[in-house]
Design a protein around this motif. Structure first.
Motif, PDB file in Angstrom:
ATOM      1  N   ALA A   1      45.843  60.778  22.444  1.00  0.00           N
ATOM      2  CA  ALA A   1      46.725  61.906  22.745  1.00  0.00           C
ATOM      3  C   ALA A   1      47.103  61.917  24.228  1.00  0.00           C
ATOM      4  O   ALA A   1      48.264  62.157  24.581  1.00  0.00           O
ATOM      5  N   ALA A   2      46.127  61.646  25.106  1.00  0.00           N
ATOM      6  CA  ALA A   2      46.405  61.616  26.548  1.00  0.00           C
ATOM      7  C   ALA A   2      47.413  60.518  26.888  1.00  0.00           C
ATOM      8  O   ALA A   2      48.353  60.736  27.667  1.00  0.00           O
ATOM      9  N   CYS A   3      47.225  59.344  26.295  1.00  0.00           N
ATOM     10  CA  CYS A   3      48.149  58.231  26.546  1.00  0.00           C
ATOM     11  C   CYS A   3      49.545  58.553  26.027  1.00  0.00           C
ATOM     12  O   CYS A   3      50.555  58.301  26.701  1.00  0.00           O
TER      13      CYS A   3
ATOM     14  N   GLU B   1      52.738  54.870  18.742  1.00  0.00           N
ATOM     15  CA  GLU B   1      51.723  55.522  17.923  1.00  0.00           C
ATOM     16  C   GLU B   1      51.381  54.709  16.677  1.00  0.00           C
ATOM     17  O   GLU B   1      50.439  55.031  15.959  1.00  0.00           O
ATOM     18  N   LEU B   2      52.149  53.660  16.424  1.00  0.00           N
ATOM     19  CA  LEU B   2      51.837  52.764  15.308  1.00  0.00           C
ATOM     20  C   LEU B   2      50.725  51.776  15.669  1.00  0.00           C
ATOM     21  O   LEU B   2      50.131  51.155  14.785  1.00  0.00           O
ATOM     22  N   VAL B   3      50.462  51.632  16.966  1.00  0.00           N
ATOM     23  CA  VAL B   3      49.515  50.611  17.424  1.00  0.00           C
ATOM     24  C   VAL B   3      48.109  50.792  16.853  1.00  0.00           C
ATOM     25  O   VAL B   3      47.520  49.823  16.337  1.00  0.00           O
TER      26      VAL B   3
ATOM     27  N   ILE C   1      57.636  58.471   8.358  1.00  0.00           N
ATOM     28  CA  ILE C   1      56.470  57.699   8.812  1.00  0.00           C
ATOM     29  C   ILE C   1      55.178  58.406   8.447  1.00  0.00           C
ATOM     30  O   ILE C   1      54.240  57.802   7.919  1.00  0.00           O
ATOM     31  N   VAL C   2      55.128  59.714   8.709  1.00  0.00           N
ATOM     32  CA  VAL C   2      53.911  60.474   8.419  1.00  0.00           C
ATOM     33  C   VAL C   2      53.657  60.548   6.917  1.00  0.00           C
ATOM     34  O   VAL C   2      52.504  60.561   6.471  1.00  0.00           O
TER      35      VAL C   2
ATOM     36  N   PRO D   1      61.613  59.737  22.500  1.00  0.00           N
ATOM     37  CA  PRO D   1      60.745  59.950  21.339  1.00  0.00           C
ATOM     38  C   PRO D   1      60.542  58.690  20.503  1.00  0.00           C
ATOM     39  O   PRO D   1      59.485  58.500  19.900  1.00  0.00           O
ATOM     40  N   ARG D   2      61.534  57.808  20.475  1.00  0.00           N
ATOM     41  CA  ARG D   2      61.409  56.592  19.664  1.00  0.00           C
ATOM     42  C   ARG D   2      60.339  55.650  20.225  1.00  0.00           C
ATOM     43  O   ARG D   2      59.609  55.002  19.475  1.00  0.00           O
TER      44      ARG D   2
END
Length: 213
Positions: free
Chosen positions: A72-74, A92-94, A181-182, A85-86
């Motif tokens: 979350a911090a990153c 966030e997929l990493v 995605i979610v 946002p993209r």
């Protein structure tokens, strides 16, 4: 004792609890016409607060919660820096990508991670406990090979998902890709786990029945 999900139902419940509040936060903010990148900030903060509250409730620090807070911090840093946002969605997929490919690679290397997970969830299925069930050396070998096939096959299937997700991210509006995605990512993982659990239970049932007979 760890609160790691022990059953498929617990895993689905945990996934929903971790997924729905940040998603709701995103769309509530978008409903107030907040910019997409700021709505993602809201979702990220919600996820971070969830992780922190979980540690407070359990009165213990677990690696999964630490990863959530660090992630979350990153994500917040990247979001507020790039305001794109993209880029945030793609990054966030990493974590998921690393996790599923670690299973696929473990299978390719002949050391399937799923066998270790099965031994933790059900100690009676740990490597050292299999002979005590009356399984033969061939049974133990077939058990290992089944885990290897599952890790490679399902790991690679889930490992291809980020490619699909990136297509969504860069070809659809952020509001559409975020929901897609979610909705599809966790669903794919749950389906793969369901298939794996069914295959493993069938194997165990057949081998245990053969021992009894």
């Amino acid at each position: 004792m760890s609160d790691t999900p022990k059953t498929l139902r617990e895993y689905i419940k945990t996934t929903a609890i971790n997924t729905l509040p940040p998603l709701a936060a995103y769309y509530v903010l978008r409903g107030f016409d907040v910019e997409p990148y700021l709505a993602l900030v809201g979702a990220i903060i919600t996820a971070g607060v969830q992780g922190a509250l979980t540690m407070v409730r359990k009165r213990k620090v677990e690696p999964a919660n630490i990863l959530v807070l660090v992630g979350a911090a990153c994500s917040l840093t990247i979001t507020l820096t790039t305001k794109n946002p993209r880029v945030v969605q793609a990054l966030e997929l990493v974590p998921m990508s690393l996790l599923v490919w670690s299973f696929a690679i473990s299978g390719l290397l002949g050391t399937p991670n799923s066998k270790k997970v099965a031994g933790v969830v059900a100690p009676a299925l740990a490597e050292s406990a299999l002979p005590e069930r009356g399984w033969s050396a061939d049974d133990v070998r077939d058990w290992h090979q089944l885990h290897t096939r599952l890790c490679v096959g399902l790991g690679m299937l889930c490992g291809l998902y980020p490619v699909f997700a990136l297509y969504l991210i860069f070809n659809f509006p952020v509001d559409v890709s975020q929901f897609a995605i979610v909705a599809t990512g966790p669903t794919l993982v749950v389906l793969c786990i369901t298939v794996a659990v069914a295959r493993l239970r069938k194997f165990v049932g057949q081998r245990d029945l053969a021992v009894v007979c």
